[in-house]
Design a protein around this motif. Sequence first.
Motif, PDB file in Angstrom:
ATOM      1  N   GLY A  91     -21.414 -25.477 -31.933  1.00  0.00           N
ATOM      2  CA  GLY A  91     -21.620 -24.328 -30.396  1.00  0.00           C
ATOM      3  C   GLY A  91     -21.046 -25.150 -29.726  1.00  0.00           C
ATOM      4  O   GLY A  91     -20.823 -24.845 -28.737  1.00  0.00           O
ATOM      5  N   GLY A  92     -20.783 -26.629 -29.927  1.00  0.00           N
ATOM      6  CA  GLY A  92     -20.079 -27.002 -28.393  1.00  0.00           C
ATOM      7  C   GLY A  92     -18.494 -26.868 -28.923  1.00  0.00           C
ATOM      8  O   GLY A  92     -17.935 -26.311 -27.935  1.00  0.00           O
ATOM      9  N   VAL A  93     -18.286 -26.564 -30.084  1.00  0.00           N
ATOM     10  CA  VAL A  93     -16.807 -25.492 -30.582  1.00  0.00           C
ATOM     11  C   VAL A  93     -16.610 -24.364 -29.776  1.00  0.00           C
ATOM     12  O   VAL A  93     -15.844 -24.379 -29.107  1.00  0.00           O
ATOM     13  CB  VAL A  93     -16.368 -25.885 -31.975  1.00  0.00           C
ATOM     14  CG1 VAL A  93     -15.216 -25.006 -32.239  1.00  0.00           C
ATOM     15  CG2 VAL A  93     -15.752 -27.026 -32.461  1.00  0.00           C
ATOM     16  N   ALA A  94     -17.695 -23.132 -30.139  1.00  0.00           N
ATOM     17  CA  ALA A  94     -17.807 -22.258 -29.326  1.00  0.00           C
ATOM     18  C   ALA A  94     -17.562 -22.245 -28.178  1.00  0.00           C
ATOM     19  O   ALA A  94     -17.123 -21.561 -27.384  1.00  0.00           O
ATOM     20  CB  ALA A  94     -19.064 -21.725 -29.339  1.00  0.00           C
ATOM     21  N   ALA A  95     -18.222 -22.957 -27.496  1.00  0.00           N
ATOM     22  CA  ALA A  95     -18.549 -23.388 -25.469  1.00  0.00           C
ATOM     23  C   ALA A  95     -17.171 -24.006 -25.177  1.00  0.00           C
ATOM     24  O   ALA A  95     -16.951 -22.755 -24.210  1.00  0.00           O
ATOM     25  CB  ALA A  95     -19.738 -24.121 -25.501  1.00  0.00           C
ATOM     26  N   ALA A  96     -17.491 -24.699 -26.183  1.00  0.00           N
ATOM     27  CA  ALA A  96     -14.835 -25.195 -25.358  1.00  0.00           C
ATOM     28  C   ALA A  96     -14.344 -24.558 -24.927  1.00  0.00           C
ATOM     29  O   ALA A  96     -13.640 -23.701 -24.756  1.00  0.00           O
ATOM     30  CB  ALA A  96     -14.926 -26.518 -26.373  1.00  0.00           C
ATOM     31  N   ARG A  97     -14.081 -22.664 -26.512  1.00  0.00           N
ATOM     32  CA  ARG A  97     -12.976 -22.271 -26.863  1.00  0.00           C
ATOM     33  C   ARG A  97     -13.309 -21.107 -25.639  1.00  0.00           C
ATOM     34  O   ARG A  97     -12.321 -20.621 -25.733  1.00  0.00           O
ATOM     35  CB  ARG A  97     -13.334 -21.606 -28.045  1.00  0.00           C
ATOM     36  CG  ARG A  97     -11.886 -20.283 -28.717  1.00  0.00           C
ATOM     37  CD  ARG A  97     -12.583 -20.635 -29.423  1.00  0.00           C
ATOM     38  NE  ARG A  97     -12.202 -20.856 -30.995  1.00  0.00           N
ATOM     39  CZ  ARG A  97     -12.872 -21.851 -31.931  1.00  0.00           C
ATOM     40  NH1 ARG A  97     -13.888 -21.763 -32.140  1.00  0.00           N
ATOM     41  NH2 ARG A  97     -11.795 -22.609 -33.060  1.00  0.00           N
TER      42      ARG A  97
END
Length: 486
Positions: A91-97
Amino acid sequence: MIEAVTSDRIRAAEEPLLAAGTPLMERAAHQVARRVADVLRARAGAVAGARVVVLVGAGNNGGDGLHAAALLARRGARVTAALLAERAHAGGVAAARAAGVRLVASPGKDRPSAAPDVPRAAQVAVARESLAAHVVVDALCGIGARGALRGSAARVVREINRGRDGSDTFVVAVDVPSGIGVDDGVVPGPVLAADVVLACGGPVAGLLLPPAARLAPVVEVLDLGVDVPDPGEQVVRRLEDADVRALWPVPHATDDKYARGVVAIVAGSRTYPGAGVLCAGAAVASGAGMVRYVGPRRAEDLVLAAHPEVVPGDGHAQAWVVGPGLEPDDEDAERLVRAALGRAGAGSEAHFAATGVWGSGAGATDGGVVPVVVDAGALALLPTRCAPWVVLTPHAGELARLLTSRGRPVSRSAVEAAPAEHAAEAARLTGATILLKGATTVVVGRGGVLAQADAPAWLATAGAGDVLAGLLGTLLAGRAADAVRD
């Protein structure tokens, strides 16, 4: 007062909130982003355009960092997130991207949990970018991690550390500086020293304990709504200025010099008379009602020349300080030390009731025991067991010798690597309260553990321990009744 607990207590307090769906990660990310934004405004003048590097590890700590990176990017910061673990929070990777964060060593859009080891060239590039950034956010390891940093994370941190002397990079750590012993403060491998640590929900004990404490000079607690139960004696505390003011004995209008507290000092020798001068001077300057000095004539003359209010000779006292500057094999000094320990209810000159209750110290004029500070040369004269109101003040080398003499052979370097562990062992073996001197002072006694990291490095000088002993004498004399209370 700052109170830190073990990591399992914090995790146990978080569990019911997580089970109920409380968005702890979102709360943490918002508060981390807000605090980093404050730093950016101070260092770069604005959030927009400022450079931020987030070092991301696996698990929730990395997720906190990635979500904070997304929030900062949405405010215009130029954010790079370096994914340095084999897994990353999906979820963090998706939010950052989605927020436009630049991802280094990204596992790819469809495989967020399969990050490969970061190549050497990329590690160097991440380190260089970190050294050029306005803020580096350390989100590599949280309070659940154990052991030293490994793999890409360890290599990137080493690269940053190599170049950091010439850089003014500001490091904000999420929960802990990654790689420290979260519960014991050990430093088993490379660690990126933090300028500020943001403890999400509450600080863990390792933040306050040496040697890790020097890597976390400022600890700020982020309130996530986590209620950690009172841990009792398992807590590690750090006193703040207001706490010291509340504890220090303050005279009342009706007090006389005896009510304020009389300190008797056995310190100094023919070879080291200055220890007596420093110890007695500290007791005088810190507000003792009276200071008595018992020592060799040369040292006594120097003490009285420097502090004419000091009273020479033995007599009634509410606390004793013994040991600074004493010479080995000095029979007169040894006799005085043993007599002082007797006043604390310890040794051959005291009695110990069969019920296990400390009896009256020999020579105590009020019929009760008194606290005693034991330093330096007097540490070798301790009886087998002491009362907890006997306060031992060794440095690391002296503590190593004390433990070795009691069947626990250990080196000075081992004590320095795990000070709290060895201080606790000494307290268990002796029954005394242990004040282990160092850059971070560790105190282990009946009330748990204190860890004070307030002193500047300038205090690493000859005589500082003599002054500390005199200050402790004043405190214990003024609070003698509290000190000897079972």
